[in-house]
Design a protein around this motif. Structure first.
Motif, PDB file in Angstrom:
ATOM      1  N   LEU A  47     -42.607  34.759  28.094  1.00  0.00           N
ATOM      2  CA  LEU A  47     -42.611  34.995  26.631  1.00  0.00           C
ATOM      3  C   LEU A  47     -41.905  33.791  25.925  1.00  0.00           C
ATOM      4  O   LEU A  47     -42.865  32.992  25.204  1.00  0.00           O
ATOM      5  N   GLY A  48     -40.995  33.182  26.481  1.00  0.00           N
ATOM      6  CA  GLY A  48     -40.340  31.945  25.864  1.00  0.00           C
ATOM      7  C   GLY A  48     -41.100  30.830  25.985  1.00  0.00           C
ATOM      8  O   GLY A  48     -41.230  29.942  25.061  1.00  0.00           O
ATOM      9  N   LEU A  49     -41.704  30.893  27.140  1.00  0.00           N
ATOM     10  CA  LEU A  49     -42.469  29.455  27.575  1.00  0.00           C
ATOM     11  C   LEU A  49     -43.743  29.333  26.412  1.00  0.00           C
ATOM     12  O   LEU A  49     -44.096  27.997  26.237  1.00  0.00           O
ATOM     13  N   PHE A  50     -44.284  30.523  26.108  1.00  0.00           N
ATOM     14  CA  PHE A  50     -45.130  30.365  25.154  1.00  0.00           C
ATOM     15  C   PHE A  50     -44.776  30.643  23.685  1.00  0.00           C
ATOM     16  O   PHE A  50     -45.799  30.925  22.763  1.00  0.00           O
ATOM     17  N   ASP A  51     -43.513  30.842  23.365  1.00  0.00           N
ATOM     18  CA  ASP A  51     -42.920  31.076  21.975  1.00  0.00           C
ATOM     19  C   ASP A  51     -43.741  32.264  21.478  1.00  0.00           C
ATOM     20  O   ASP A  51     -44.222  32.513  20.401  1.00  0.00           O
ATOM     21  N   ILE A  52     -43.897  33.338  22.534  1.00  0.00           N
ATOM     22  CA  ILE A  52     -44.484  34.737  22.046  1.00  0.00           C
ATOM     23  C   ILE A  52     -43.455  35.639  21.914  1.00  0.00           C
ATOM     24  O   ILE A  52     -42.479  36.019  22.904  1.00  0.00           O
ATOM     25  N   ASN A  53     -43.471  36.637  20.883  1.00  0.00           N
ATOM     26  CA  ASN A  53     -42.840  37.998  21.033  1.00  0.00           C
ATOM     27  C   ASN A  53     -43.775  39.158  21.229  1.00  0.00           C
ATOM     28  O   ASN A  53     -44.999  39.308  20.681  1.00  0.00           O
ATOM     29  N   LEU A  54     -43.428  40.011  22.197  1.00  0.00           N
ATOM     30  CA  LEU A  54     -44.181  41.495  22.492  1.00  0.00           C
ATOM     31  C   LEU A  54     -43.118  42.390  22.374  1.00  0.00           C
ATOM     32  O   LEU A  54     -41.920  42.280  22.962  1.00  0.00           O
ATOM     33  N   PRO A  55     -43.486  43.640  22.072  1.00  0.00           N
ATOM     34  CA  PRO A  55     -42.877  44.952  22.249  1.00  0.00           C
ATOM     35  C   PRO A  55     -42.824  45.181  23.790  1.00  0.00           C
ATOM     36  O   PRO A  55     -43.779  44.956  24.441  1.00  0.00           O
ATOM     37  N   LEU A  56     -41.779  45.696  24.160  1.00  0.00           N
ATOM     38  CA  LEU A  56     -41.740  45.765  25.901  1.00  0.00           C
ATOM     39  C   LEU A  56     -42.009  47.274  25.881  1.00  0.00           C
ATOM     40  O   LEU A  56     -41.628  48.383  25.485  1.00  0.00           O
ATOM     41  N   LEU A  57     -43.027  47.590  26.889  1.00  0.00           N
ATOM     42  CA  LEU A  57     -43.447  48.726  27.340  1.00  0.00           C
ATOM     43  C   LEU A  57     -43.477  48.963  28.830  1.00  0.00           C
ATOM     44  O   LEU A  57     -44.473  49.054  29.430  1.00  0.00           O
ATOM     45  N   TYR A  58     -42.451  49.227  29.329  1.00  0.00           N
ATOM     46  CA  TYR A  58     -42.232  49.361  30.828  1.00  0.00           C
ATOM     47  C   TYR A  58     -42.878  50.590  31.234  1.00  0.00           C
ATOM     48  O   TYR A  58     -42.843  51.577  30.491  1.00  0.00           O
ATOM     49  N   GLY A  59     -43.741  50.486  32.295  1.00  0.00           N
ATOM     50  CA  GLY A  59     -44.673  51.466  32.689  1.00  0.00           C
ATOM     51  C   GLY A  59     -45.901  51.214  32.596  1.00  0.00           C
ATOM     52  O   GLY A  59     -47.061  51.773  33.304  1.00  0.00           O
ATOM     53  N   GLU A  60     -46.430  50.202  31.695  1.00  0.00           N
ATOM     54  CA  GLU A  60     -47.706  49.607  31.505  1.00  0.00           C
ATOM     55  C   GLU A  60     -48.182  48.875  32.550  1.00  0.00           C
ATOM     56  O   GLU A  60     -49.427  48.521  32.468  1.00  0.00           O
ATOM     57  N   GLY A  61     -47.547  48.462  33.575  1.00  0.00           N
ATOM     58  CA  GLY A  61     -47.890  47.717  34.784  1.00  0.00           C
ATOM     59  C   GLY A  61     -48.562  46.230  34.355  1.00  0.00           C
ATOM     60  O   GLY A  61     -48.235  45.561  33.501  1.00  0.00           O
TER      61      GLY A  61
END
Length: 259
Positions: free
Chosen positions: A205-219
């Motif tokens: 995420l940091g390398l691309f300056d992106i924020n994402l919600p975490l969804l563990y289990g989505e693979g």
């Protein structure tokens, strides 16, 4: 942001502009890491990972730091909101640190890292997904062996690090990620692994300056979401020139673009 007092092993929370100068630890996880709960309950010294924490704190004290950030114990992982904030902020936290201590638990003390047979060259630290950002985000990085012997800095070991990681030396001269294409940055993650497939994306995420919600289990869907977000923010379609099937982990080597 929660920091650990280096002299008392006590957690202290800071907000906004009140964050004091701090050191930060980069490492690979092992058995019985010291957790947030261990510190709160006073159980830290009973964990196998305590010696690593104690070594990091001792080094920070020698360098004049009252506080250090360590991922195993400074994040309350029982809170999904806090874990998400921490992962989305981690690149910045490493970048804001005064110094990063890269602790390589599988590297022998007093060896010459430049020799072809050195344990430094084959350290697990260079194969993990999360340590990529921990190598490139900080302004200053020092490497330490299993016995907390200083191996050298990122600057003094630069040619060797470039040889091991295949990261462009131009990045370390400028520190400007915007000069590199999506494909180049993805290539830096090639052959790195994460324990959970979702972290193949989250660790970038940091390398691309992106924020994402975490969804563990989505693979593998996590990496697809990362790609989609990158494309929303940039016209750099080189992203598809470096297929993620060559990146990060065995699970991540499958084609994440397959819907």
């Amino acid at each position: 942001m929660r920091l650990l007092r280096t002299d008392k092993l006590k957690l202290v929370e800071f907000q906004g502009q009140d964050i004091p100068p701090y050191a930060i630890l980069s490492h690979t996880w092992g058995e019985e890491e010291v957790t947030f709960e261990d510190v709160l309950l006073g159980h830290a010294k009973s964990r196998k990972g305590y010696q690593k924490v104690a070594g990091a704190c001792s080094q920070a004290i020698r360098d004049g730091f009252e506080y250090i950030w360590i991922d195993t114990c400074c994040i309350d992982k029982s809170s999904s909101a806090e874990l998400s904030e921490a992962i989305n902020s981690m690149f910045r936290w490493y970048g804001d640190a005064e110094v990063c201590y890269a602790f390589l638990s599988d590297v022998e003390d007093d060896e010459d890292p430049w020799t072809w047979s050195s344990t430094f060259r084959t350290s697990r630290w260079f194969t993990r997904g999360w340590t990529l950002q921990e190598l490139i985000a900080p302004g200053v990085v020092y490497f330490y062996s299993a016995g907390w012997k200083e191996i050298g800095s990122r600057d003094t070991l630069l040619n060797l690090i470039v040889s091991i990681t295949k990261i462009s030396p131009d990045y370390f001269e400028t520190g400007d990620l915007s000069q590199f294409s999506a494909a180049q940055k993805m290539s830096w993650a090639a052959n790195r692994e994460t324990t959970r497939p979702e972290d193949n994306a989250y660790c970038l995420l940091g390398l691309f300056d992106i924020n994402l919600p975490l969804l563990y289990g989505e693979g593998g869907r996590a990496f697809q979401r990362l790609q989609e977000e990158i494309l929303l923010q940039t016209e750099d379609d080189s992203l598809f020139a470096h297929n993620h099937q060559d990146c990060c982990s065995p699970a991540g080597r499958r084609n994440q673009l397959r819907r």
